[in-house]
Motif scaffolding. Structure first.
Motif, PDB file in Angstrom:
ATOM      1  N   SER A   1       0.849  -1.221   0.000  1.00 41.08           N
ATOM      2  CA  SER A   1       0.000   0.000   0.000  1.00 41.08           C
ATOM      3  C   SER A   1       0.871   1.254   0.000  1.00 41.08           C
ATOM      4  CB  SER A   1      -0.917  -0.056   1.222  1.00 41.08           C
ATOM      5  OG  SER A   1      -1.085   1.221   1.790  1.00 41.08           O
ATOM      6  N   ASN A   2       0.350   2.300  -0.562  1.00 38.05           N
ATOM      7  CA  ASN A   2       1.134   3.531  -0.677  1.00 38.05           C
ATOM      8  C   ASN A   2       0.864   4.547   0.415  1.00 38.05           C
ATOM      9  OD1 ASN A   2       3.078   3.424  -2.566  1.00 38.05           O
ATOM     10  ND2 ASN A   2       1.694   3.795  -4.280  1.00 38.05           N
ATOM     11  N   SER A   3       0.107   4.137   1.406  1.00 37.57           N
ATOM     12  CA  SER A   3      -0.160   5.073   2.496  1.00 37.57           C
ATOM     13  C   SER A   3      -0.334   4.305   3.800  1.00 37.57           C
ATOM     14  CB  SER A   3      -1.414   5.890   2.180  1.00 37.57           C
ATOM     15  OG  SER A   3      -2.473   5.001   1.913  1.00 37.57           O
ATOM     16  N   LEU A   4      -0.509   5.041   4.874  1.00 40.72           N
ATOM     17  CA  LEU A   4      -0.717   4.425   6.182  1.00 40.72           C
ATOM     18  C   LEU A   4      -2.112   3.811   6.216  1.00 40.72           C
ATOM     19  CD1 LEU A   4       0.688   7.393   8.298  1.00 40.72           C
ATOM     20  CD2 LEU A   4       1.858   5.239   7.774  1.00 40.72           C
ATOM     21  N   SER A   5      -2.275   2.784   7.061  1.00 43.87           N
ATOM     22  CA  SER A   5      -3.594   2.147   7.144  1.00 43.87           C
ATOM     23  C   SER A   5      -4.583   3.072   7.847  1.00 43.87           C
ATOM     24  CB  SER A   5      -3.481   0.826   7.907  1.00 43.87           C
ATOM     25  OG  SER A   5      -3.533   1.074   9.293  1.00 43.87           O
ATOM     26  N   LYS A   6      -5.845   2.804   7.618  1.00 42.05           N
ATOM     27  CA  LYS A   6      -6.903   3.621   8.229  1.00 42.05           C
ATOM     28  C   LYS A   6      -6.897   3.525   9.758  1.00 42.05           C
ATOM     29  CE  LYS A   6      -9.910   4.668   4.550  1.00 42.05           C
ATOM     30  NZ  LYS A   6      -8.657   4.986   3.843  1.00 42.05           N
ATOM     31  N   GLU A   7      -6.345   2.415  10.261  1.00 43.95           N
ATOM     32  CA  GLU A   7      -6.331   2.211  11.724  1.00 43.95           C
ATOM     33  C   GLU A   7      -5.132   2.875  12.383  1.00 43.95           C
ATOM     34  OE1 GLU A   7      -6.831  -0.684   9.594  1.00 43.95           O
ATOM     35  OE2 GLU A   7      -8.919  -0.026   9.838  1.00 43.95           O
ATOM     36  N   PHE A   8      -4.251   3.492  11.607  1.00 44.37           N
ATOM     37  CA  PHE A   8      -3.024   4.070  12.168  1.00 44.37           C
ATOM     38  C   PHE A   8      -3.366   5.009  13.331  1.00 44.37           C
ATOM     39  CE2 PHE A   8       0.640   6.963  12.304  1.00 44.37           C
ATOM     40  CZ  PHE A   8       1.675   6.042  12.340  1.00 44.37           C
ATOM     41  N   LEU A   9      -2.677   4.819  14.457  1.00 42.00           N
ATOM     42  CA  LEU A   9      -3.022   5.573  15.668  1.00 42.00           C
ATOM     43  C   LEU A   9      -2.226   6.885  15.751  1.00 42.00           C
ATOM     44  CD1 LEU A   9      -3.346   2.721  18.352  1.00 42.00           C
ATOM     45  CD2 LEU A   9      -5.192   4.091  17.345  1.00 42.00           C
ATOM     46  N   TRP A  10      -2.833   7.943  15.241  1.00 40.75           N
ATOM     47  CA  TRP A  10      -2.265   9.286  15.423  1.00 40.75           C
ATOM     48  C   TRP A  10      -2.683   9.800  16.796  1.00 40.75           C
ATOM     49  CZ3 TRP A  10       0.916  11.293  11.775  1.00 40.75           C
ATOM     50  CH2 TRP A  10       0.806  10.844  10.446  1.00 40.75           C
ATOM     51  N   GLY A  11      -1.776  10.477  17.472  1.00 41.62           N
ATOM     52  CA  GLY A  11      -2.165  11.018  18.776  1.00 41.62           C
ATOM     53  C   GLY A  11      -1.069  11.870  19.368  1.00 41.62           C
ATOM     54  N   GLY A  12      -0.901  11.766  20.671  1.00 45.31           N
ATOM     55  CA  GLY A  12       0.136  12.518  21.364  1.00 45.31           C
ATOM     56  C   GLY A  12       0.446  11.825  22.674  1.00 45.31           C
ATOM     57  N   ARG A 399       7.355  17.441  10.493  1.00 44.44           N
ATOM     58  CA  ARG A 399       7.088  17.085   9.093  1.00 44.44           C
ATOM     59  C   ARG A 399       8.168  16.152   8.553  1.00 44.44           C
ATOM     60  NH1 ARG A 399       8.030  21.681   6.775  1.00 44.44           N
ATOM     61  NH2 ARG A 399       5.898  22.507   6.700  1.00 44.44           N
ATOM     62  N   GLU A 400       9.432  16.515   8.780  1.00 38.95           N
ATOM     63  CA  GLU A 400      10.528  15.698   8.249  1.00 38.95           C
ATOM     64  C   GLU A 400      10.568  14.320   8.896  1.00 38.95           C
ATOM     65  OE1 GLU A 400      11.940  16.546   5.506  1.00 38.95           O
ATOM     66  OE2 GLU A 400      10.717  18.354   5.662  1.00 38.95           O
ATOM     67  N   HIS A 401      10.258  14.241  10.194  1.00 43.63           N
ATOM     68  CA  HIS A 401      10.230  12.929  10.851  1.00 43.63           C
ATOM     69  C   HIS A 401       9.059  12.090  10.340  1.00 43.63           C
ATOM     70  CE1 HIS A 401      13.238  14.803  13.428  1.00 43.63           C
ATOM     71  NE2 HIS A 401      13.537  13.597  13.869  1.00 43.63           N
ATOM     72  N   ILE A 402       7.919  12.715  10.141  1.00 48.20           N
ATOM     73  CA  ILE A 402       6.757  11.958   9.641  1.00 48.20           C
ATOM     74  C   ILE A 402       7.031  11.454   8.218  1.00 48.20           C
ATOM     75  CG2 ILE A 402       4.315  12.144   8.992  1.00 48.20           C
ATOM     76  CD1 ILE A 402       3.980  14.080  11.401  1.00 48.20           C
ATOM     77  N   ARG A 403       7.676  12.283   7.400  1.00 53.32           N
ATOM     78  CA  ARG A 403       8.047  11.828   6.049  1.00 53.32           C
ATOM     79  C   ARG A 403       8.875  10.558   6.102  1.00 53.32           C
ATOM     80  NH1 ARG A 403       9.088  17.465   3.361  1.00 53.32           N
ATOM     81  NH2 ARG A 403       7.025  17.627   2.413  1.00 53.32           N
ATOM     82  N   GLN A 404       9.888  10.545   6.965  1.00 49.85           N
ATOM     83  CA  GLN A 404      10.765   9.373   7.075  1.00 49.85           C
ATOM     84  C   GLN A 404      10.004   8.185   7.647  1.00 49.85           C
ATOM     85  OE1 GLN A 404      13.810   9.151   5.796  1.00 49.85           O
ATOM     86  NE2 GLN A 404      13.618  11.251   5.060  1.00 49.85           N
ATOM     87  N   MET A 405       9.110   8.453   8.572  1.00 49.69           N
ATOM     88  CA  MET A 405       8.278   7.384   9.154  1.00 49.69           C
ATOM     89  C   MET A 405       7.429   6.734   8.063  1.00 49.69           C
ATOM     90  SD  MET A 405       5.245   7.990  11.916  1.00 49.69           S
ATOM     91  CE  MET A 405       3.923   8.543  10.836  1.00 49.69           C
ATOM     92  N   ILE A 406       6.830   7.553   7.206  1.00 48.32           N
ATOM     93  CA  ILE A 406       5.963   7.011   6.151  1.00 48.32           C
ATOM     94  C   ILE A 406       6.801   6.226   5.133  1.00 48.32           C
ATOM     95  CG2 ILE A 406       4.409   7.641   4.250  1.00 48.32           C
ATOM     96  CD1 ILE A 406       3.309   9.883   6.073  1.00 48.32           C
ATOM     97  N   LEU A 407       7.999   6.711   4.828  1.00 49.19           N
ATOM     98  CA  LEU A 407       8.885   5.955   3.931  1.00 49.19           C
ATOM     99  C   LEU A 407       9.196   4.572   4.521  1.00 49.19           C
ATOM    100  CD1 LEU A 407      11.384   8.719   2.740  1.00 49.19           C
ATOM    101  CD2 LEU A 407       9.760   7.446   1.304  1.00 49.19           C
ATOM    102  N   ALA A 408       9.449   4.544   5.817  1.00 53.20           N
ATOM    103  CA  ALA A 408       9.767   3.255   6.462  1.00 53.20           C
ATOM    104  C   ALA A 408       8.589   2.290   6.353  1.00 53.20           C
ATOM    105  CB  ALA A 408      10.153   3.469   7.924  1.00 53.20           C
ATOM    106  N   VAL A 409       7.382   2.815   6.465  1.00 54.06           N
ATOM    107  CA  VAL A 409       6.196   1.941   6.384  1.00 54.06           C
ATOM    108  C   VAL A 409       5.927   1.549   4.938  1.00 54.06           C
ATOM    109  CG1 VAL A 409       3.688   1.853   6.756  1.00 54.06           C
ATOM    110  CG2 VAL A 409       5.178   2.896   8.489  1.00 54.06           C
TER     111      VAL A 409
END
Ligand code: P53
Length: 476
Positions: A1-12, A399-409
């Motif tokens: 898949s080219n994106s994160l799954s719908k269940e991905f837990l965004w939060g804080g 932003r830069e960390h999230i970009r790298q995180m998405i690349l890893a996934v």
């Protein structure tokens, strides 16, 4: 898949002692966080012998989340949070750690907090021990060096698991259990394990014994949790800062590998249920006598974790120090600046690609789901005349960390549960006790000297992160 799954837990993420305040409300006991003062960039906070009348202890009142959590959760909901990571303050449940019955007022507080989150469709992610040991266990037993604390921690965890089994699914045992690998720091061994060393004591051996007792306590708790509710997901929590070799000199490469082993063997034990050979050899060479019983070994095997939670702020680099044999190599005694990276005002080197590296390193080594439970940029914020806070530096970092995180996934196939940036609402810094080292999307009007109205306001990053979550990471 080219994106994160719908269940991905965004939060804080936050921790009880850094935001709740109410240090004596509802029968709460004194914790290790209640006897630490304020430091500075590059200067650790002081640990006092108990609560002194003339000292200022920033965690005592923190940001008063204890009384204001409903309003704060409404703001998290507005950002679209799917989950919220916090901890249960041990001293609200067992004020001295030793009571035979838990404190009902403390249990009730977390029932109400979790209900409020669930009502807002925010899943609680709970750390059992986040630098919040009852201070009584320090003065009476010398902290986790004493095996007695294993049973006391298991009792505390059992109470939490039983009480909240239908409200919480994701748990972690000991926050950043591996910080104490840097045993020269009074702050790190105190917050991890309640250790206070006297001059002449072998700090390193004391640290290893405490870490062992915690690893056993953690394993027993993982097993018990699965018995109480088989749906529980119980993880460890590791502070991850990859250690790079300073050059292509094989000495530096080996130095970096040794530093990684010393910092991350904790994860080996949590995941595999036994100690790696290099550490047993090292202990033997050093003459360390770590008390590990056959029952401990069985317990470690029977309680391996379901996932790896980790924090990521920065990377490190080491150079072989010619006077030091590899055995004694620690990232501290030979640490060098990475000339390719910039640093925060607190000297933490900013390395987004290191996050992709870390995600792949964990995956290659352990083959378990991962959860980024802390990441973020501690910075000074300025409130403009119109009340706005333009924290573009924080947005850039995330932003830069999230970009790298998405690349890893997406490109590397890393199995990632979620992403909870640290200090989503401004709170007391763990390392320095400052309020002015801020991580939040939500600003809190309070400074290092206990001045301010505690009013909450939305920074630019609030609106940015809201859009990141709504677009599941597409709009960065
Ligand atoms: P502060 C050291 C190195 C990396 C993370 O830290 C650390 C520490 C301890 O200071 O702590 C984690 O507040 C910790 C949180 C803490 C956060 O990182 O010193 O889990 O409690 O607040 C950020 O800037």
């Amino acid at each position: 898949s080219n994106s994160l799954s719908k269940e991905f837990l965004w939060g804080g993420a936050v921790a009880a002692h850094q935001l709740e305040g109410g240090w004596q409300e509802g029968g709460k006991g004194i914790s290790v966080a209640d006897v630490m003062t304020v430091g500075k960039p590059g200067q650790e906070r002081a640990i006092t012998n108990g609560v002194m009348p003339d000292e200022y202890y920033p965690n005592h009142d923190a940001i008063d989340f204890y009384h204001r959590y409903k309003g704060d959760i409404a703001l998290l909901k507005e950002m679209g949070f799917k989950c919220f990571r916090t901890s249960i303050a041990w001293t609200r449940i067992y004020p001295t750690g030793e009571e035979s019955e838990p404190n009902e007022a403390g249990l009730k507080f977390y029932d109400d907090l979790f209900d409020e989150l669930l009502k807002n469709d925010i899943e609680p992610i709970i750390t059992l021990s986040h630098f919040e040991l009852p201070y009584n266990l320090v003065t009476k037993y010398g902290g986790f060096r004493n095996r007695k604390l294993i049973d006391l921690f298991v009792k505390f965890a059992a109470t939490c698991f039983t009480r909240y089994q239908n409200k919480v699914k994701y748990w972690m045992t000991f926050n950043e259990i591996n910080n104490q690998a840097n045993y020269d720091s009074d702050f790190l061994v105190f917050t991890n394990s309640g250790l206070r060393f006297k001059p002449g004591e072998n700090r390193e051996e004391g640290m290893y014994q405490s870490a062992h007792n915690e690893l056993v306590a953690s394993a027993r708790v993982v097993k018990l949790g699965h018995e109480i509710n088989p749906d529980f997901q119980i993880g460890c929590m590791i502070a991850m800062g990859p250690v790079y070799p300073a050059t292509m000199n094989p000495d530096d490469v080996l130095a970096a590998q040794k530093a990684m082993e010393k910092n991350y063997f904790f994860a080996d034990v949590h995941v595999n249920g036994f100690y790696p050979e290099f550490l047993k050899k090292y202990w033997a060479r050093k003459g360390f006598d770590i008390n590990i019983t056959p029952q401990d070994e069985a317990d470690l095997k029977a309680g391996t974790v379901d996932y790896i939670g980790f924090s990521y702020y920065m990377s490190h680099a080491v150079k072989k120090n010619s006077e030091t044999p590899f055995d004694d190599m620690t990232p501290q005694n030979s640490q060098v600046k990475n000339t390719y990276l910039e640093a925060s005002d607190w000297g933490w080197q900013i390395d987004p690609k290191g996050l992709r590296y870390a995600l792949n390193w964990f995956t290659d080594k352990y083959h378990l789901p991962l959860f980024i439970v802390e990441n973020g940029f501690g910075a000074y914020d300025k409130v403009e005349a119109d009340g706005k806070i333009h924290d573009s530096y924080r947005i850039d970092y995330l932003r830069e960390h999230i970009r790298q995180m998405i690349l890893a996934v997406v490109e590397d196939g890393v199995d990632l549960i979620g992403y909870t940036p640290w200090g989503c609402i401004d709170l007391v810094s763990a390392g320095t006790g400052e309020m002015d080292k801020r991580y939040g999307f939500i600003y809190v009007d309070k400074n290092n000297k206990n001045e301010g109205t505690l009013k909450r306001s939305k920074k630019d990053s609030f609106y940015w992160f809201k859009d990141v979550i709504a677009s599941n990471g597409e709009n960065l």
